[in-house]
Design a protein around this motif. Sequence first.
Motif, mmCIF file in Angstrom:
data_model
loop_
_atom_site.group_PDB
_atom_site.id
_atom_site.type_symbol
_atom_site.label_atom_id
_atom_site.label_comp_id
_atom_site.label_asym_id
_atom_site.label_seq_id
_atom_site.Cartn_x
_atom_site.Cartn_y
_atom_site.Cartn_z
ATOM 1 N N ASN B 142 4.170 45.938 6.855
ATOM 2 C CA ASN B 142 3.259 46.229 5.744
ATOM 3 C C ASN B 142 1.839 46.002 6.254
ATOM 4 O OD1 ASN B 142 1.724 46.329 3.446
ATOM 5 N ND2 ASN B 142 2.894 44.805 2.308
ATOM 6 N N ARG B 143 1.168 47.105 6.567
ATOM 7 C CA ARG B 143 -0.118 46.971 7.247
ATOM 8 C C ARG B 143 -1.213 46.446 6.344
ATOM 9 N NH1 ARG B 143 -3.326 51.764 6.420
ATOM 10 N NH2 ARG B 143 -2.105 53.427 5.437
ATOM 11 N N PHE B 144 -0.954 46.324 5.068
ATOM 12 C CA PHE B 144 -1.963 45.812 4.147
ATOM 13 C C PHE B 144 -1.910 44.285 4.022
ATOM 14 C CE2 PHE B 144 -0.803 50.091 2.839
ATOM 15 C CZ PHE B 144 -2.037 50.720 2.849
ATOM 16 N N LEU B 146 -2.546 41.856 5.882
ATOM 17 C CA LEU B 146 -3.624 41.005 6.407
ATOM 18 C C LEU B 146 -4.926 41.166 5.630
ATOM 19 C CD1 LEU B 146 -3.450 40.905 10.294
ATOM 20 C CD2 LEU B 146 -3.304 39.006 8.686
ATOM 21 N N ASP B 147 -4.938 42.059 4.673
ATOM 22 C CA ASP B 147 -6.194 42.386 3.987
ATOM 23 C C ASP B 147 -6.161 41.985 2.525
ATOM 24 O OD1 ASP B 147 -7.166 43.497 6.312
ATOM 25 O OD2 ASP B 147 -6.395 45.480 5.833
ATOM 26 N N MET B 148 -5.540 40.883 2.219
ATOM 27 C CA MET B 148 -5.327 40.529 0.821
ATOM 28 C C MET B 148 -6.252 39.434 0.312
ATOM 29 S SD MET B 148 -3.044 42.598 -0.322
ATOM 30 C CE MET B 148 -2.523 41.816 -1.853
ATOM 31 N N GLU B 164 -10.630 32.588 6.202
ATOM 32 C CA GLU B 164 -9.883 33.773 6.618
ATOM 33 C C GLU B 164 -10.243 34.995 5.787
ATOM 34 O OE1 GLU B 164 -5.745 33.196 6.947
ATOM 35 O OE2 GLU B 164 -5.944 31.519 8.332
ATOM 36 N N GLY B 166 -13.156 35.643 5.055
ATOM 37 C CA GLY B 166 -14.469 36.085 5.521
ATOM 38 C C GLY B 166 -15.647 35.289 4.977
ATOM 39 N N PRO B 302 -11.574 37.592 -3.758
ATOM 40 C CA PRO B 302 -10.393 38.211 -4.373
ATOM 41 C C PRO B 302 -9.147 37.356 -4.177
ATOM 42 C CG PRO B 302 -10.931 39.321 -2.322
ATOM 43 C CD PRO B 302 -11.995 38.277 -2.527
ATOM 44 N N TYR B 303 -8.283 37.352 -5.199
ATOM 45 C CA TYR B 303 -7.029 36.597 -5.156
ATOM 46 C C TYR B 303 -5.877 37.596 -5.119
ATOM 47 C CZ TYR B 303 -9.632 32.390 -6.291
ATOM 48 O OH TYR B 303 -10.508 31.331 -6.254
ATOM 49 N N GLY B 304 -5.213 37.656 -3.987
ATOM 50 C CA GLY B 304 -4.169 38.653 -3.803
ATOM 51 C C GLY B 304 -2.765 38.088 -3.859
ATOM 52 N N LEU B 305 -1.834 38.996 -4.078
ATOM 53 C CA LEU B 305 -0.399 38.709 -4.059
ATOM 54 C C LEU B 305 0.281 39.923 -3.439
ATOM 55 C CD1 LEU B 305 0.418 37.774 -7.785
ATOM 56 C CD2 LEU B 305 0.759 36.243 -5.861
ATOM 57 N N ILE B 306 1.339 39.700 -2.698
ATOM 58 C CA ILE B 306 2.203 40.818 -2.310
ATOM 59 C C ILE B 306 3.562 40.584 -2.941
ATOM 60 C CG2 ILE B 306 3.307 42.073 -0.418
ATOM 61 C CD1 ILE B 306 1.013 41.277 1.370
#
Lengths: 311, 311
Positions: B142-144, B146-148, B164, B166, B302-306
Amino acid sequence: MAAAGRTRSVRPPSTAQRRTALIGILSSGGRVGCSGRHASVAHTGGDAAGPSGGRATVRPVYNDPVPRSLRACFEGGCSVNTSRARLLELWRAAAEAGTPLPSEATLAAELGVSRPTVREELIRLESHGMLTRLPSAGTFPNRFALDMGLRLDQSYEFSDMLREAGYEPSMEVLSAGWGELDAVRAARLDVRPGTAAFVTVKRWSANGQPVMVAVDHIPASPSRSPEPDASATVFELVRELRGSTVEWELSFVEARLAEDEERELLGLPDPSSVLQVTMTGISVLGVKLYLAEETHRQGVVPYGLIRTVPR
Amino acid sequence: MAAAGRTRSVRPPSTAQRRTALIGILSSGGRVGCSGRHASVAHTGGDAAGPSGGRATVRPVYNDPVPRSLRACFEGGCSVNTSRARLLELWRAAAEAGTPLPSEATLAAELGVSRPTVREELIRLESHGMLTRLPSAGTFPNRFALDMGLRLDQSYEFSDMLREAGYEPSMEVLSAGWGELDAVRAARLDVRPGTAAFVTVKRWSANGQPVMVAVDHIPASPSRSPEPDASATVFELVRELRGSTVEWELSFVEARLAEDEERELLGLPDPSSVLQVTMTGISVLGVKLYLAEETHRQGVVPYGLIRTVPR
């Protein structure tokens, strides 16, 4: 990985951008029906909602002793096989008794599978915070894992999530039809602005109280299926309109002030906070298949997560 | 599982309850230092914050090419071994190239481990939405992943998460000292009201902008360690005060309106929404070790989830 690349890909649409689009969708009318969101649901044929926005009770089509919140721990596991279902029963029994699980060898014999297979299933459960395997000490269940309300880190049909958290779900399709993607949504979906998309607006209630409004965009050609069944789930619509299945949802979670329309749809005073969950559905090959913008009313249903602390 | 039992255990403290306690903590003063939250950090000795609330830059003590967001995919994997680090490198390369990963046999040879070991590691990554293994088709990254931004479904040191994503992190301890648990917090921790607890209030900033305030309660006896080092992480404090390690965090996420004190601490206008994350740290045997109440400013990070979609 460049920081710039990250920043680019992670920004949800701004509130102003959302507001404009939501108003446009709601004011454009569109067809209305009754619908499930993610998985198949049985429709109560007699009470399909009219344009005024009626409400339909949703019934699940499955009758399974293993709840989805556990089944979701197994990717590819919606169709739980016998040994998995039995393992989940054993996990639950151990969690309720506060005892370790049987050894891998015992589990393998009990389930009729190989020991490596047992180990792989335990690793899946461990990754979802359901248990921990301590070398030469045993396999310990996390007895709190069944009491987390809606698990924000899992993806399955929202009505089922509500039901498992102890609520009676219902849902309405407020609007559905073809539109064009604006620049922001097009960028999030890696397509050109103006690309045609099938758009639905749906509202879920728990015990008759509105709890969530979802706006889904599926970029596709109207010629492929000029009149898709708006009452289908987003996964079914993606399959019909894109010929593809959804592997992952990239989700972004944000607290923000509710807009006027949202407060009206969710029955909230001014000012109110809502939880925004913005999701992009991804295929196994990394193609973005749909954009879902969910607005969640707070204070009715708890949203849980289990995180394992790295040692 | 009775619905009543679920409902009982999942309610975070009400806003009014939080308000009262936070005001009490802040007005009680207490010692001030500079601190990491979860993992060890190197303190910049020269600029420890004083009672006026100075700011200290936090530096990581590790220097590892594998980011924590990946390392956190492996429970027990904070000390990443060589083969895991190499697997993560291969995952990243495949994700960036948009190609499948090598076969299990090839990976096993490349990493110098057995094929079942490779399979187990791939299952862990799959459970965290990092890849999918399709029978007789291959292993697709899942190439996305690392961008979460910050991954809300992972638990590691907040300063590292900011870095991490940024941002340049910094943090202050606003208050620390012994107190007594009120009825609501005591219930959440399964102890009696009035139980002694070590309480810290800390604030994190990203690029100098306040983004999070955390109030941590660790129930313990002051006689065990009358003057614990407030600049220690909550995990270190738990180990010192409870003699135990934290296995899981049960987290509840809620959007709500910011209180006056929170708006002041986070630099927000009135009204503003904040994301509240309420966590209970759990031992491997199901003992509740601490309660953490985090208030997150929104719109900065941003707060991400996969989430993996069950098939």
